[in-house]
Design an enzyme around this catalytic site. Structure first.
Site, PDB file in Angstrom:
ATOM      1  N   ASP A 121       0.063  -7.630   1.660  1.00  0.00           N
ATOM      2  CA  ASP A 121       0.562  -6.252   1.648  1.00  0.00           C
ATOM      3  C   ASP A 121       2.093  -6.207   1.666  1.00  0.00           C
ATOM      4  O   ASP A 121       2.717  -5.864   2.670  1.00  0.00           O
ATOM      5  CB  ASP A 121      -0.024  -5.504   2.856  1.00  0.00           C
TER       6      ASP A 121
ATOM      7  N   GLN B  96       0.442   6.403  11.812  1.00  0.00           N
ATOM      8  CA  GLN B  96       0.617   6.994  10.488  1.00  0.00           C
ATOM      9  C   GLN B  96       2.081   7.339  10.234  1.00  0.00           C
ATOM     10  O   GLN B  96       2.746   7.923  11.077  1.00  0.00           O
ATOM     11  CB  GLN B  96      -0.220   8.271  10.344  1.00  0.00           C
ATOM     12  N   GLY B  97       2.569   6.969   9.059  1.00  0.00           N
ATOM     13  CA  GLY B  97       3.963   7.221   8.710  1.00  0.00           C
ATOM     14  C   GLY B  97       4.876   6.048   8.983  1.00  0.00           C
ATOM     15  O   GLY B  97       6.022   6.034   8.538  1.00  0.00           O
ATOM     16  N   ASP B  98       4.384   5.028   9.729  1.00  0.00           N
ATOM     17  CA  ASP B  98       5.185   3.839  10.012  1.00  0.00           C
ATOM     18  C   ASP B  98       5.002   2.748   8.971  1.00  0.00           C
ATOM     19  O   ASP B  98       5.756   1.768   8.944  1.00  0.00           O
ATOM     20  CB  ASP B  98       4.822   3.267  11.387  1.00  0.00           C
ATOM     21  N   SER B  99       3.987   2.871   8.112  1.00  0.00           N
ATOM     22  CA  SER B  99       3.668   1.850   7.110  1.00  0.00           C
ATOM     23  C   SER B  99       4.899   1.347   6.384  1.00  0.00           C
ATOM     24  O   SER B  99       5.768   2.127   5.992  1.00  0.00           O
ATOM     25  CB  SER B  99       2.717   2.429   6.063  1.00  0.00           C
TER      26      SER B  99
ATOM     27  N   HIS C 290       0.819  -1.218   0.000  1.00  0.00           N
ATOM     28  CA  HIS C 290       0.000   0.000   0.000  1.00  0.00           C
ATOM     29  C   HIS C 290       0.849   1.263   0.000  1.00  0.00           C
ATOM     30  O   HIS C 290       0.342   2.345  -0.280  1.00  0.00           O
ATOM     31  CB  HIS C 290      -1.005  -0.012   1.169  1.00  0.00           C
TER      32      HIS C 290
END
Length: 270
Positions: free
Chosen positions: A128, A221-224, A83
């Site tokens: 993913d 958020q931002g760790d993906s 993603h």
């Protein structure tokens, strides 16, 4: 229900930027929403990472702004979340390795090719995982190393200790990121427990879960695309994928189960 990657969670609190945000999270942060140099905003419930803790972690950026994490598999290949990769042009992104800072230091290189797992399903965030081919090889050094993959088909044991790291936000809905890498230790949660917290259909055998029943510790958020590793061996057991919010009670962090993709990764790495 569409799973929330850590991008969607941010968009849900920014209606002026998007009118119909999903309720769950891919944990990707849109580059245009990052504020540089903000301290105290990072992985939820964690602490500062030290040099050498994650020599394989990398920051993925576009236009100079971090939007996802990843891990160095070898000199030419980064493993990250699908993603974080769908819709990205290889020519527009860069990879920074060997620095605790997402925007400075270490080695930054361009990307030649992005390969998304062909079984990835955006609506469910299943499968993913993606591979990025680097334009310039990144050799090992005093600050850079390569990640160790787990055994093919392996599934981390419930209750085992794991560590995840990244430059993501410290609270659900925050829109700014820290400059320095953060980490947090969380226990692996059984798939049965995770399915009870979400639903049987949302948690597939290609996912693992980690966190506390009471919440308080999580990726955000931002760790993906960044790593979750076994606390003892440092083998890569998962990639930050999705969850409902960040660090909510009984809503565990959901990660790509890397053990199920070892054969695909080894067959397609550069």
């Amino acid at each position: 229900m569409i799973p929330t990657t850590k991008l969607a969670a941010l968009l849900a609190v920014l209606p002026a930027l998007i009118s119909a945000a999903p309720t769950t999270k891919p944990f990707e942060l849109p580059a245009e929403q990052v504020e540089e140099g903000v301290s105290g905003i990072q992985i939820v419930g964690g602490e500062a990472a030290s040099a050498g803790d994650f020599p394989f972690i990398v920051s993925l950026s576009q236009g100079g702004s971090h939007f996802c994490g990843g891990v160095l598999l070898n000199a030419n290949t980064v493993v990250t979340a699908a993603h974080c990769s769908v819709g990205q042009s290889a020519s527009s992104v860069k990879v920074r390795a060997g620095s605790l800072q997402r925007s400075s230091g270490g080695t930054q290189v361009s990307v030649r090719q992005i390969l998304v797992n062909p079984s990835y399903v955006d609506s469910t965030t299943n499968n993913d995982v993606a591979l990025w081919r680097l334009s310039t090889a990144i050799p090992t050094s005093s600050t850079i190393g390569y990640v160790t993959l787990p055994a093919a088909g392996s599934d981390p044991a419930s209750g085992s200790s794991a560590i995840t790291a990244g430059w993501g936000t410290t609270s659900e809905g925050a829109s700014s990121l820290p400059a320095a890498l953060r980490k947090v230790t969380v226990p692996v949660v059984s798939r049965a427990t995770c399915r009870s917290a979400y639903s049987s259909s949302r948690i597939t055998d290609n996912m693992i879960c980690a966190g506390l029943p009471a919440g308080g510790k999580d990726s955000c958020q931002g760790d993906s695309g960044g790593p979750i590793v076994d606390a003892s061996t440092k083998a890569l057991i998962g990639l930050v994928s999705w969850g409902d919010g960040c660090a909510r009670a009984n809503k565990y962090g959901v990660y790509t189960r890397v053990g199920n993709f070892v054969s695909w990764i080894n067959a397609n790495k550069w």
